[in-house]
Design a protein around this motif. Structure first.
Motif, PDB file in Angstrom:
ATOM      1  N   PRO A   1     -49.103  -1.520  36.322  1.00  0.00           N
ATOM      2  CA  PRO A   1     -48.262  -0.688  35.456  1.00  0.00           C
ATOM      3  C   PRO A   1     -47.230   0.061  36.283  1.00  0.00           C
ATOM      4  O   PRO A   1     -47.413   0.293  37.477  1.00  0.00           O
ATOM      5  N   VAL A   2     -46.141   0.436  35.644  1.00  0.00           N
ATOM      6  CA  VAL A   2     -45.057   1.169  36.303  1.00  0.00           C
ATOM      7  C   VAL A   2     -44.717   2.390  35.452  1.00  0.00           C
ATOM      8  O   VAL A   2     -44.533   2.266  34.241  1.00  0.00           O
TER       9      VAL A   2
ATOM     10  N   SER B   1     -29.934   4.547  30.613  1.00  0.00           N
ATOM     11  CA  SER B   1     -30.260   4.555  32.037  1.00  0.00           C
ATOM     12  C   SER B   1     -29.361   5.519  32.789  1.00  0.00           C
ATOM     13  O   SER B   1     -28.165   5.647  32.483  1.00  0.00           O
ATOM     14  N   ASP B   2     -29.939   6.192  33.797  1.00  0.00           N
ATOM     15  CA  ASP B   2     -29.123   7.065  34.639  1.00  0.00           C
ATOM     16  C   ASP B   2     -28.621   6.337  35.887  1.00  0.00           C
ATOM     17  O   ASP B   2     -27.946   6.923  36.729  1.00  0.00           O
ATOM     18  N   HIS B   3     -28.981   5.043  36.018  1.00  0.00           N
ATOM     19  CA  HIS B   3     -28.496   4.216  37.132  1.00  0.00           C
ATOM     20  C   HIS B   3     -28.780   4.874  38.483  1.00  0.00           C
ATOM     21  O   HIS B   3     -27.927   4.949  39.360  1.00  0.00           O
ATOM     22  N   GLN B   4     -30.017   5.316  38.631  1.00  0.00           N
ATOM     23  CA  GLN B   4     -30.434   5.911  39.893  1.00  0.00           C
ATOM     24  C   GLN B   4     -31.602   5.140  40.478  1.00  0.00           C
ATOM     25  O   GLN B   4     -32.411   4.569  39.761  1.00  0.00           O
ATOM     26  N   ALA B   5     -31.688   5.167  41.807  1.00  0.00           N
ATOM     27  CA  ALA B   5     -32.835   4.610  42.525  1.00  0.00           C
ATOM     28  C   ALA B   5     -33.132   5.519  43.703  1.00  0.00           C
ATOM     29  O   ALA B   5     -32.245   5.790  44.525  1.00  0.00           O
ATOM     30  N   LEU B   6     -34.362   6.025  43.748  1.00  0.00           N
ATOM     31  CA  LEU B   6     -34.801   6.915  44.825  1.00  0.00           C
ATOM     32  C   LEU B   6     -33.821   8.062  45.035  1.00  0.00           C
ATOM     33  O   LEU B   6     -33.504   8.448  46.164  1.00  0.00           O
TER      34      LEU B   6
ATOM     35  N   THR C   1     -43.953  -7.576  25.934  1.00  0.00           N
ATOM     36  CA  THR C   1     -43.392  -8.923  26.004  1.00  0.00           C
ATOM     37  C   THR C   1     -44.166  -9.722  27.049  1.00  0.00           C
ATOM     38  O   THR C   1     -44.966  -9.166  27.798  1.00  0.00           O
ATOM     39  N   HIS C   2     -43.890 -11.035  27.142  1.00  0.00           N
ATOM     40  CA  HIS C   2     -44.590 -11.855  28.138  1.00  0.00           C
ATOM     41  C   HIS C   2     -43.945 -11.776  29.508  1.00  0.00           C
ATOM     42  O   HIS C   2     -44.486 -12.303  30.479  1.00  0.00           O
ATOM     43  N   HIS C   3     -42.811 -11.106  29.623  1.00  0.00           N
ATOM     44  CA  HIS C   3     -42.066 -11.093  30.882  1.00  0.00           C
ATOM     45  C   HIS C   3     -42.743 -10.209  31.923  1.00  0.00           C
ATOM     46  O   HIS C   3     -43.381  -9.203  31.593  1.00  0.00           O
ATOM     47  N   VAL C   4     -42.573 -10.586  33.176  1.00  0.00           N
ATOM     48  CA  VAL C   4     -43.193  -9.867  34.281  1.00  0.00           C
ATOM     49  C   VAL C   4     -42.292 -10.016  35.503  1.00  0.00           C
ATOM     50  O   VAL C   4     -41.628 -11.040  35.672  1.00  0.00           O
ATOM     51  N   GLU C   5     -42.240  -8.992  36.335  1.00  0.00           N
ATOM     52  CA  GLU C   5     -41.424  -9.015  37.548  1.00  0.00           C
ATOM     53  C   GLU C   5     -42.329  -9.154  38.766  1.00  0.00           C
ATOM     54  O   GLU C   5     -43.335  -8.433  38.885  1.00  0.00           O
ATOM     55  N   CYS C   6     -41.986 -10.055  39.668  1.00  0.00           N
ATOM     56  CA  CYS C   6     -42.765 -10.271  40.889  1.00  0.00           C
ATOM     57  C   CYS C   6     -41.890 -10.030  42.114  1.00  0.00           C
ATOM     58  O   CYS C   6     -40.681 -10.260  42.083  1.00  0.00           O
ATOM     59  N   VAL C   7     -42.524  -9.580  43.187  1.00  0.00           N
ATOM     60  CA  VAL C   7     -41.855  -9.491  44.481  1.00  0.00           C
ATOM     61  C   VAL C   7     -42.755 -10.188  45.498  1.00  0.00           C
ATOM     62  O   VAL C   7     -43.919  -9.808  45.664  1.00  0.00           O
ATOM     63  N   ALA C   8     -42.217 -11.212  46.143  1.00  0.00           N
ATOM     64  CA  ALA C   8     -42.984 -11.984  47.117  1.00  0.00           C
ATOM     65  C   ALA C   8     -42.369 -11.841  48.496  1.00  0.00           C
ATOM     66  O   ALA C   8     -41.135 -11.889  48.648  1.00  0.00           O
ATOM     67  N   LEU C   9     -43.207 -11.684  49.489  1.00  0.00           N
ATOM     68  CA  LEU C   9     -42.773 -11.664  50.891  1.00  0.00           C
ATOM     69  C   LEU C   9     -43.082 -13.002  51.521  1.00  0.00           C
ATOM     70  O   LEU C   9     -44.239 -13.445  51.522  1.00  0.00           O
ATOM     71  N   LEU C  10     -42.045 -13.655  52.042  1.00  0.00           N
ATOM     72  CA  LEU C  10     -42.225 -14.937  52.717  1.00  0.00           C
ATOM     73  C   LEU C  10     -41.901 -14.758  54.202  1.00  0.00           C
ATOM     74  O   LEU C  10     -40.886 -14.159  54.552  1.00  0.00           O
ATOM     75  N   THR C  11     -42.775 -15.266  55.042  1.00  0.00           N
ATOM     76  CA  THR C  11     -42.568 -15.185  56.485  1.00  0.00           C
ATOM     77  C   THR C  11     -42.828 -16.543  57.110  1.00  0.00           C
ATOM     78  O   THR C  11     -43.518 -17.391  56.547  1.00  0.00           O
ATOM     79  N   ARG C  12     -42.244 -16.717  58.306  1.00  0.00           N
ATOM     80  CA  ARG C  12     -42.431 -17.982  59.017  1.00  0.00           C
ATOM     81  C   ARG C  12     -43.832 -18.037  59.634  1.00  0.00           C
ATOM     82  O   ARG C  12     -44.319 -17.009  60.151  1.00  0.00           O
TER      83      ARG C  12
ATOM     84  N   ASP D   1     -36.789   2.199  41.330  1.00  0.00           N
ATOM     85  CA  ASP D   1     -37.574   2.852  42.378  1.00  0.00           C
ATOM     86  C   ASP D   1     -38.659   1.931  42.923  1.00  0.00           C
ATOM     87  O   ASP D   1     -38.830   1.793  44.140  1.00  0.00           O
ATOM     88  N   VAL D   2     -39.419   1.301  42.013  1.00  0.00           N
ATOM     89  CA  VAL D   2     -40.559   0.506  42.474  1.00  0.00           C
ATOM     90  C   VAL D   2     -40.096  -0.764  43.181  1.00  0.00           C
ATOM     91  O   VAL D   2     -40.717  -1.198  44.168  1.00  0.00           O
ATOM     92  N   LEU D   3     -38.999  -1.360  42.740  1.00  0.00           N
ATOM     93  CA  LEU D   3     -38.530  -2.589  43.375  1.00  0.00           C
ATOM     94  C   LEU D   3     -37.939  -2.307  44.757  1.00  0.00           C
ATOM     95  O   LEU D   3     -38.230  -3.023  45.720  1.00  0.00           O
ATOM     96  N   VAL D   4     -37.119  -1.263  44.868  1.00  0.00           N
ATOM     97  CA  VAL D   4     -36.547  -0.925  46.177  1.00  0.00           C
ATOM     98  C   VAL D   4     -37.650  -0.553  47.151  1.00  0.00           C
ATOM     99  O   VAL D   4     -37.673  -1.015  48.299  1.00  0.00           O
TER     100      VAL D   4
END
Length: 366
Positions: free
Chosen positions: A137-138, A185-190, A355-366, A210-213
């Motif tokens: 949750p956010v 929206s106030d168009h703010q982040a952190l 809704t069924h939508h969801v946001e993901c953040v993945a870290l990929l490394t070599r 905020d959570v994505l940044v």
């Protein structure tokens, strides 16, 4: 929340629309529906909305002909309800009504469990990754409601406003959409304000920027002097914070296809090298140099192979992939894997409750 018109398909035999069947609901699937397998003689898969796995329902076919491999349907009567079923808070949610919300009939914790199952299934099936990711949750909504800071309606000829039915151009007059935020929206982040065009893109959940940044920065851990590439950069949300992290000795390049957003990113992120243009075309002809870090935040269809291969060619030590579609993410992750990049971490956020939508953040490394 509007939906694109349904693409007309050529009929493959007699229509089965309107027919009803009693069935037990199977697992949730990507797209806001559950899988039902009808027994012979039909022996057909039906993607059913307004149901919960394990329920016994009466479903009505909404799309499908005799020759189709699968049909679509709505659960119009619940014979054995899931303990997670609730009464939809919105009077416009349900079979034959507004198509904007998929899960208003599901208790909020269970909604997140269903989305978790979808994200894991997509990663497993398309990228061969077994993940224990859970949808989080956010802060910023009211029990899953009142979060959407930008909303579009259809204006009715006699006044008033409407939304479209699911996969249809048919309209449903709307008095009050319960997922719409009372405040824009106030168009703010952190604590930092960003300039955004009136019709420009900005995350619609108040807690999203905020959570994505924060997540991207924690994953990438940018260091002073590093070189960063922000792709599909929008108005410079990630680029601005990357620029602060790498300092004067570092370098940040932001590439965005929308010219207006790109111009604004130059103002929102001073010191960033800004390039407007199609991401794939820009990378094919410019910035052909090593980068330490890459942020990918593509539209719903994902980055796709041409862009992924261009990113790999820059040999970054880490890539943060921000995705609003788990299927597109999983497909692109599989392409990264061909070049030796693996998912080191993945998080998922419930930025679109009901809704069924969801946001993901993945870290990929070599």
């Amino acid at each position: 929340m509007t939906r694109r018109p349904t693409r007309q398909r050529q009929a493959r035999g007699a229509s089965r629309v309107g027919e009803r069947f009693e069935a037990v609901v199977g697992p949730v699937a990507h797209g806001g529906h559950c899988v039902v397998r009808l027994e012979p003689p039909e022996a057909r898969v039906v993607f059913v909305r307004h149901a919960i796995p394990g329920e016994r329902v009466v479903l009505e076919i909404t799309e499908g002909t005799e020759g189709d491999r699968f049909w679509r349907g709505d659960a119009v009567e619940v014979l054995e309800a899931s303990p997670d079923r609730v009464e939809a808070p919105c009077p416009y949610a349900g079979p034959g009504k507004c198509g904007g919300c998929d899960f208003q009939h599901v208790a909020l914790p269970r909604q997140r469990e269903l989305k978790t199952a979808v994200v894991r299934e997509q990663l497993s099936r398309l990228a061969r990754i077994d993940s224990d990711v859970e949808v989080e949750p956010v802060p910023g909504d009211q029990d899953g409601l009142r979060w959407r800071t930008r909303q579009r309606y259809v204006t009715l000829s006699g006044g008033g406003r409407a939304m479209r039915k699911h996969r249809s151009n048919d309209l449903v007059a709307i008095d009050d959409c319960l997922i719409e935020s009372p405040e824009p929206s106030d168009h703010q982040a952190l604590g930092r304000r960003f300039e955004v065009a009136a019709d420009g893109f900005w995350q619609v959940h108040p807690g999203a920027p905020d959570v994505l940044v924060t997540t991207v920065l924690e994953m990438l851990r940018p260091q002073p002097g590093e070189r960063c590439l922000d792709l599909y950069a929008g108005v410079g949300l990630f680029a601005a914070f990357l620029r602060e992290a790498v300092g004067e000795s570092g370098r940040v390049v932001a590439v965005e296809g929308d010219a207006a957003a790109s111009r604004l990113s130059a103002r929102n992120a001073p010191g960033v090298v800004v390039q407007a243009g199609d991401v794939g075309k820009v990378l094919a002809s410019a910035f052909d140099e090593p980068f330490d870090l890459v942020v990918l935040d593509p539209p719903r269809e994902g980055a796709k192979r041409a862009v992924v291969e261009q990113v790999v060619d820059r040999a970054p030590r880490a890539v943060a992939y921000v995705a609003c579609d788990p299927a597109a993410l999983a497909r692109d992750v599989a392409i990264f894997a061909e070049s030796g990049y693996r998912v080191a971490e993945i998080r998922a956020f419930d930025l679109f409750p009901m809704t069924h939508h969801v946001e993901c953040v993945a870290l990929l490394t070599r």
